[in-house]
Motif scaffolding. Sequence first.
Motif, PDB file in Angstrom:
ATOM      1  N   ASP A  91      16.529 -35.831 -52.832  1.00  0.00           N
ATOM      2  CA  ASP A  91      16.103 -34.458 -53.047  1.00  0.00           C
ATOM      3  C   ASP A  91      14.587 -34.394 -52.826  1.00  0.00           C
ATOM      4  N   ALA A  92      14.118 -33.294 -52.234  1.00  0.00           N
ATOM      5  CA  ALA A  92      12.694 -33.160 -51.931  1.00  0.00           C
ATOM      6  C   ALA A  92      11.829 -33.337 -53.179  1.00  0.00           C
ATOM      7  N   ARG A  93      12.376 -32.973 -54.349  1.00  0.00           N
ATOM      8  CA  ARG A  93      11.617 -33.091 -55.592  1.00  0.00           C
ATOM      9  C   ARG A  93      11.399 -34.543 -56.002  1.00  0.00           C
ATOM     10  N   GLN A  94      12.124 -35.462 -55.374  1.00  0.00           N
ATOM     11  CA  GLN A  94      11.976 -36.883 -55.688  1.00  0.00           C
ATOM     12  C   GLN A  94      11.101 -37.619 -54.690  1.00  0.00           C
ATOM     13  N   LEU A  95      10.723 -36.950 -53.612  1.00  0.00           N
ATOM     14  CA  LEU A  95       9.898 -37.588 -52.589  1.00  0.00           C
ATOM     15  C   LEU A  95       8.430 -37.496 -52.986  1.00  0.00           C
ATOM     16  N   LYS A  96       7.897 -38.560 -53.527  1.00  0.00           N
ATOM     17  CA  LYS A  96       6.516 -38.585 -54.001  1.00  0.00           C
ATOM     18  C   LYS A  96       5.591 -39.060 -52.881  1.00  0.00           C
ATOM     19  N   VAL A  97       5.445 -38.219 -51.851  1.00  0.00           N
ATOM     20  CA  VAL A  97       4.668 -38.612 -50.682  1.00  0.00           C
ATOM     21  C   VAL A  97       3.205 -38.853 -51.025  1.00  0.00           C
ATOM     22  N   MET A 132       7.290 -45.454 -46.935  1.00  0.00           N
ATOM     23  CA  MET A 132       8.064 -44.538 -47.778  1.00  0.00           C
ATOM     24  C   MET A 132       9.474 -45.043 -48.054  1.00  0.00           C
ATOM     25  N   LEU A 133       9.994 -45.863 -47.144  1.00  0.00           N
ATOM     26  CA  LEU A 133      11.369 -46.332 -47.282  1.00  0.00           C
ATOM     27  C   LEU A 133      11.544 -47.245 -48.489  1.00  0.00           C
ATOM     28  N   LEU A 134      10.449 -47.829 -48.973  1.00  0.00           N
ATOM     29  CA  LEU A 134      10.538 -48.649 -50.180  1.00  0.00           C
ATOM     30  C   LEU A 134      11.040 -47.824 -51.364  1.00  0.00           C
ATOM     31  N   ASP A 135      10.838 -46.530 -51.300  1.00  0.00           N
ATOM     32  CA  ASP A 135      11.193 -45.617 -52.393  1.00  0.00           C
ATOM     33  C   ASP A 135      12.433 -44.787 -52.047  1.00  0.00           C
ATOM     34  N   TYR A 136      13.295 -45.327 -51.166  1.00  0.00           N
ATOM     35  CA  TYR A 136      14.345 -44.472 -50.610  1.00  0.00           C
ATOM     36  C   TYR A 136      15.763 -45.010 -50.787  1.00  0.00           C
ATOM     37  N   ASP A 153       0.026 -33.520 -49.776  1.00  0.00           N
ATOM     38  CA  ASP A 153       0.673 -32.788 -50.867  1.00  0.00           C
ATOM     39  C   ASP A 153       1.780 -31.933 -50.260  1.00  0.00           C
ATOM     40  N   MET A 154       2.962 -32.000 -50.828  1.00  0.00           N
ATOM     41  CA  MET A 154       4.108 -31.240 -50.322  1.00  0.00           C
ATOM     42  C   MET A 154       4.547 -30.262 -51.405  1.00  0.00           C
ATOM     43  N   THR A 155       4.439 -28.973 -51.120  1.00  0.00           N
ATOM     44  CA  THR A 155       4.686 -27.940 -52.128  1.00  0.00           C
ATOM     45  C   THR A 155       5.736 -26.952 -51.646  1.00  0.00           C
TER      46      THR A 155
END
Length: 357
Positions: free
Chosen positions: A59-65, A40-44, A72-74
């Motif tokens: 922002d949580a809205r940018q974390l595309k887990v 995930m850190l590659l996208d951080y 899925d994070m909702t």
Amino acid sequence: MRLSLELLQKENIVKLAPMECFTSCLMTYIKMSGEDPSVMLLDYWNLHYKFKTLISSKDARQLKVGRFFDIDMTLVRGNKETLEVELAKGNSVIFLCKASQLSYFPSSMLGLEDSGFQHSILICGREQGETEGDKVVDPMLDYIGSVSMQDLVSAGSRGNGTELLYFKLTKLAQAFQRSTINEIVSNCAERNLKYYEQTINAKPGLSETNQASAASKEAEWMEWFSNRQGGAEALVRFAEDARQSLSWTSKSRKGWIDRNLLTITAIIQIRQQVWKQFCQSQILSEEVVRSGEASMDQIVKGWKSLHFKLIKYKTITDGFPGQIDAITQTADHIRNEELQILRRMAAIGESLKESAE
């Protein structure tokens, strides 16, 4: 997705850096699910200026887990009853709250709550046979323990006193297909640059295309909105406040300096971890790694220099314009150095994408 109680161990807690409670909760959940969250850190690579404070957290809205894991994070705007139902299903949630209202949280570590920052904890549900308390993991404290629902509601309630905000963690609705490391590196390098230079591009590109679905457009605009003061713009706003700080009270100026001294330390840690992850992907050539290391040295030196200049500014009661010039020039230097390395990485990502076609 219920976590195995055997994995609820302190050695599985991921504490990313100070002020990184939300992402630390998410990465801890991933690790306790038996996966390696470090990809995930590659996208951080990120930067925000929030409550007059530089922060590296996304922002949580940018974390595309869901790009990396079958998760899925909702966001849920719920209450005590909806939270209990979610936990009863066996799902875990990342719970937004006030650290000062958690009985186990030491007052000496409350830090920036008075400035508006909220805390996040991971709630994993109730152990079978337990009648009191839900299992809570707080990565910032290496804490695993039980907290009563009443105490959770007290710490998390907002608005009318009954609303609770939390992110439920479940499996993806659609079948998950893991991307190759080349695809991940390419996409992450592109996204890191996109959100860092966002104010240069002004608008999200996807929403301007006819091919994008309505849901994609909405998601893209939401991401853009969440980052509208982020990226390179964060350093611009920080520099503006540095100039304005000459007219602030000594107390306000000291508080501003102290907050940013703390978060700059975290930013340095995050930058180094992100770069390390790119190097460990084994995608980069030796030449790219060498040039990247040289750029990273300059970036880290820049942040450390900014840290030092803020300390120096703090020691002078009234401050003077010469100090402010030094601070703003360093902020501009950091901005340029970071844009350079992100543009180089995005170019490499683009070449990976082309070679795959």
